[in-house]
Design a protein around this motif. Structure first.
Motif, PDB file in Angstrom:
ATOM      1  N   HIS A  60     -24.784  76.576 -50.604  1.00 21.46           N
ATOM      2  CA  HIS A  60     -24.577  75.353 -51.359  1.00 21.46           C
ATOM      3  C   HIS A  60     -23.105  75.011 -51.560  1.00 21.46           C
ATOM      4  CE1 HIS A  60     -28.765  74.518 -51.848  1.00 21.46           C
ATOM      5  NE2 HIS A  60     -28.945  75.807 -52.057  1.00 21.46           N
ATOM      6  N   ALA A  61     -22.243  75.982 -51.277  1.00 20.29           N
ATOM      7  CA  ALA A  61     -20.801  75.712 -51.322  1.00 20.29           C
ATOM      8  C   ALA A  61     -20.319  75.119 -50.005  1.00 20.29           C
ATOM      9  CB  ALA A  61     -20.034  76.989 -51.636  1.00 20.29           C
ATOM     10  N   GLY A  62     -21.212  75.108 -48.993  1.00 20.36           N
ATOM     11  CA  GLY A  62     -20.853  74.505 -47.721  1.00 20.36           C
ATOM     12  C   GLY A  62     -20.587  75.472 -46.584  1.00 20.36           C
ATOM     13  N   ALA A  63     -20.969  76.743 -46.754  1.00 21.65           N
ATOM     14  CA  ALA A  63     -20.770  77.708 -45.672  1.00 21.65           C
ATOM     15  C   ALA A  63     -21.519  77.252 -44.424  1.00 21.65           C
ATOM     16  CB  ALA A  63     -21.250  79.093 -46.104  1.00 21.65           C
ATOM     17  N   ASP A  64     -20.925  77.499 -43.275  1.00 23.12           N
ATOM     18  CA  ASP A  64     -21.545  77.137 -42.006  1.00 23.12           C
ATOM     19  C   ASP A  64     -22.561  78.171 -41.549  1.00 23.12           C
ATOM     20  OD1 ASP A  64     -20.009  74.697 -41.363  1.00 23.12           O
ATOM     21  OD2 ASP A  64     -18.322  76.075 -41.411  1.00 23.12           O
ATOM     22  N   ALA A  65     -22.384  79.424 -41.959  1.00 25.34           N
ATOM     23  CA  ALA A  65     -23.293  80.486 -41.533  1.00 25.34           C
ATOM     24  C   ALA A  65     -23.275  81.625 -42.538  1.00 25.34           C
ATOM     25  CB  ALA A  65     -22.877  81.018 -40.167  1.00 25.34           C
ATOM     26  N   ALA A  98     -11.669  70.716 -43.601  1.00 28.21           N
ATOM     27  CA  ALA A  98     -10.810  69.621 -43.141  1.00 28.21           C
ATOM     28  C   ALA A  98      -9.800  70.112 -42.107  1.00 28.21           C
ATOM     29  CB  ALA A  98     -10.094  68.978 -44.324  1.00 28.21           C
ATOM     30  N   ALA A  99      -9.444  71.392 -42.201  1.00 26.55           N
ATOM     31  CA  ALA A  99      -8.506  71.982 -41.247  1.00 26.55           C
ATOM     32  C   ALA A  99      -9.220  72.512 -40.002  1.00 26.55           C
ATOM     33  CB  ALA A  99      -7.734  73.112 -41.918  1.00 26.55           C
ATOM     34  N   GLY A 100     -10.539  72.313 -39.946  1.00 24.83           N
ATOM     35  CA  GLY A 100     -11.299  72.733 -38.777  1.00 24.83           C
ATOM     36  C   GLY A 100     -11.796  74.169 -38.812  1.00 24.83           C
ATOM     37  N   VAL A 101     -11.727  74.799 -39.976  1.00 21.62           N
ATOM     38  CA  VAL A 101     -12.165  76.191 -40.109  1.00 21.62           C
ATOM     39  C   VAL A 101     -13.669  76.240 -40.336  1.00 21.62           C
ATOM     40  CG1 VAL A 101     -11.969  78.275 -41.528  1.00 21.62           C
ATOM     41  CG2 VAL A 101      -9.943  76.893 -41.055  1.00 21.62           C
TER      42      VAL A 101
END
Length: 72
Positions: free
Chosen positions: A27-32, A7-10
């Motif tokens: 599955h926790a939402g990591a981008d990479a 939400a903070a853009g990280v």
């Protein structure tokens, strides 16, 4: 915490050195995933560094991490 960071853009990148480490961040939402094979040498960015001679080469780890993270 992942939602608050996003939400903070990280952008969230998680280092993995073993296929078993790959599924949870995805599955926790990591981008990479930053995948480090034995070729990284020295102190790799994994959770444990107690057996530095054990592990996976980068090409094998890329395939295994992709397969493991898809199953979780």
């Amino acid at each position: 915490m992942v939602d608050a960071l996003k939400a903070a853009g990280v952008r969230i990148w998680v280092t993995v050195t073993d296929p078993a480490e790959a599924g949870r961040p995805k599955h926790a939402g990591a981008d990479a995933l930053v995948v480090q094979g034995l070729e990284a040498g020295g102190h790799r960015g994994g959770r444990a560094d107690d057996k530095p001679s054990d592990g996976f080469g980068l090409l094998a780890l890329l395939r295994l991490a992709a397969n493991d993270s898809d199953r979780r």
